[in-house]
Design a protein around this motif. Sequence first.
Motif, mmCIF file in Angstrom:
data_model
loop_
_atom_site.group_PDB
_atom_site.id
_atom_site.type_symbol
_atom_site.label_atom_id
_atom_site.label_comp_id
_atom_site.label_asym_id
_atom_site.label_seq_id
_atom_site.Cartn_x
_atom_site.Cartn_y
_atom_site.Cartn_z
ATOM 1 N N TRP A 15 -14.288 -22.826 48.759
ATOM 2 C CA TRP A 15 -16.455 -23.226 48.402
ATOM 3 C C TRP A 15 -16.448 -21.419 48.147
ATOM 4 O O TRP A 15 -16.982 -20.665 47.107
ATOM 5 N N ILE A 16 -15.993 -21.039 49.422
ATOM 6 C CA ILE A 16 -16.173 -19.117 49.223
ATOM 7 C C ILE A 16 -15.550 -18.318 47.829
ATOM 8 O O ILE A 16 -17.205 -17.437 47.599
ATOM 9 N N SER A 17 -14.381 -19.169 47.252
ATOM 10 C CA SER A 17 -14.219 -18.526 45.975
ATOM 11 C C SER A 17 -15.537 -18.610 45.206
ATOM 12 O O SER A 17 -15.380 -17.708 44.266
ATOM 13 N N ILE A 18 -16.119 -19.696 44.655
ATOM 14 C CA ILE A 18 -16.508 -20.271 44.117
ATOM 15 C C ILE A 18 -17.884 -19.215 44.378
ATOM 16 O O ILE A 18 -18.570 -18.653 43.606
ATOM 17 N N ALA A 19 -18.405 -19.276 45.260
ATOM 18 C CA ALA A 19 -19.473 -18.645 45.307
ATOM 19 C C ALA A 19 -19.185 -17.313 45.510
ATOM 20 O O ALA A 19 -19.997 -15.922 44.529
ATOM 21 N N THR A 48 -15.081 -15.933 35.776
ATOM 22 C CA THR A 48 -16.136 -17.306 35.159
ATOM 23 C C THR A 48 -15.047 -18.036 34.876
ATOM 24 O O THR A 48 -15.250 -19.892 35.048
ATOM 25 N N THR A 49 -13.878 -17.748 34.445
ATOM 26 C CA THR A 49 -12.864 -18.781 34.252
ATOM 27 C C THR A 49 -12.289 -19.360 35.384
ATOM 28 O O THR A 49 -12.305 -20.910 35.903
ATOM 29 N N ASP A 50 -12.165 -18.495 36.623
ATOM 30 C CA ASP A 50 -11.807 -18.749 38.105
ATOM 31 C C ASP A 50 -12.614 -20.166 38.681
ATOM 32 O O ASP A 50 -11.851 -20.407 38.985
ATOM 33 N N ILE A 51 -13.995 -20.143 38.499
ATOM 34 C CA ILE A 51 -14.907 -20.583 38.887
ATOM 35 C C ILE A 51 -14.537 -22.547 38.355
ATOM 36 O O ILE A 51 -14.677 -23.076 39.229
ATOM 37 N N ILE A 52 -14.516 -22.255 36.798
ATOM 38 C CA ILE A 52 -13.918 -23.942 36.273
ATOM 39 C C ILE A 52 -12.483 -24.163 36.928
ATOM 40 O O ILE A 52 -12.430 -25.335 37.745
ATOM 41 N N ALA A 53 -11.621 -22.944 37.330
ATOM 42 C CA ALA A 53 -10.121 -23.826 38.422
ATOM 43 C C ALA A 53 -10.604 -24.008 39.193
ATOM 44 O O ALA A 53 -9.757 -24.549 39.891
ATOM 45 N N SER A 54 -11.330 -23.126 40.340
ATOM 46 C CA SER A 54 -11.723 -23.234 41.618
ATOM 47 C C SER A 54 -12.525 -24.705 41.903
ATOM 48 O O SER A 54 -11.774 -25.394 43.109
ATOM 49 N N TYR A 133 -9.267 -12.854 49.067
ATOM 50 C CA TYR A 133 -8.108 -13.101 48.996
ATOM 51 C C TYR A 133 -7.139 -13.246 50.477
ATOM 52 O O TYR A 133 -5.970 -14.365 50.478
ATOM 53 N N ARG A 134 -7.164 -12.214 50.997
ATOM 54 C CA ARG A 134 -6.602 -12.636 52.843
ATOM 55 C C ARG A 134 -7.440 -13.613 53.596
ATOM 56 O O ARG A 134 -6.306 -14.462 53.967
ATOM 57 N N TYR A 135 -8.537 -14.226 53.464
ATOM 58 C CA TYR A 135 -9.244 -14.932 54.042
ATOM 59 C C TYR A 135 -8.304 -16.546 53.862
ATOM 60 O O TYR A 135 -7.949 -17.007 54.088
ATOM 61 N N ASN A 136 -8.955 -16.006 52.124
ATOM 62 C CA ASN A 136 -7.451 -17.644 51.379
ATOM 63 C C ASN A 136 -6.487 -18.240 51.717
ATOM 64 O O ASN A 136 -5.583 -18.785 52.153
ATOM 65 N N ASN A 155 -7.492 -15.048 43.863
ATOM 66 C CA ASN A 155 -7.681 -14.276 43.709
ATOM 67 C C ASN A 155 -7.047 -12.935 44.305
ATOM 68 O O ASN A 155 -7.586 -11.311 44.387
ATOM 69 N N ARG A 156 -5.682 -12.494 44.571
ATOM 70 C CA ARG A 156 -5.217 -11.308 44.558
ATOM 71 C C ARG A 156 -5.016 -10.613 43.715
ATOM 72 O O ARG A 156 -4.842 -9.459 42.569
#
Length: 293
Positions: A15-19, A48-54, A133-136, A155-156
């Motif tokens: 969820w953090i990545s999506i936000a 934008t595509t990362d949102i779909i992947a997440s 990236y470091r958090y996830n 993320n990286r």
Amino acid sequence: MNEQNSTTLAQKGAWISIAAYMVLSAVKLIAGYYGQSQGLWADGLNNTTDIIASVAVLIGLKISNKPPDHNHRYGHTRAQTISSLVAAFIMMSVGLQVIYQSFMSYFNNETEKPELLTAVVALIAAAFMFMIYRYNLTLSRKTKNASLLAVAQDNRSDALVSIGAFVGIVGTYIGIDWLDIAAAFSVGFIICKTAWEIFSEASHTLTDGFDEQLLQDIKKTIDNTDGVQMTTDVKARMHGNDILLEATILVDKDLNVVESHDITDHVEERLSTIHQIQHAILHIEPFDMGKKD
């Protein structure tokens, strides 16, 4: 950490990545479009595509949390691996599209000098995404979650992509007009590379591939358990985050059933403590010196 807490933490990371992607994609697309930076625009399209992947990862996590049922006796944890595979396909398709657009812009001589503000946006975005990236990454190691590790890897790559966009934009200001297009091409290449890595790992797991070194370490753990004379066969596969293990162990042929069973209990305890293996099928056979070789 139990499976429920692991999944909850993994969902939090997704969820953090999506936000983060929602904010960054909007800022990059707007800044890239009005600031005339193809590199930053491609970076925003990637987010934008990362949102779909997440979202695919979140769906996989939700499905994997379902308990075993009549036709899923081992549970649904492989949904995490499938979600990683879906994320890889999405990333690969976008990466190839970005590479294609970069080639078309170069051969059509569509080079324009981006606004300097786009460089600032790219640099801030890189720093922000590196923190995500470091958090996830830390969270994926803590929860041992394959899907969240895929998100962290993405993320990286996004942080590196933003750095590439920054370099491309700055390059146009020192007289290298095509560098922004080159940055966009690099974005596409990094996306494809990351997608291939995620795809390779997910497909390896889905085809019951397993880390050979880890398998040898598991065998040593069994061999070094009191009462075990030797181990003749060890097989393992991943089921989501869980290791499913099968092994044939040889014990003293003069032991009774209860004594042999006590040895398997000891083996299971060591497997759980050392390797966090909760699912092991152990087959007992009498030790025969003739089988040692």
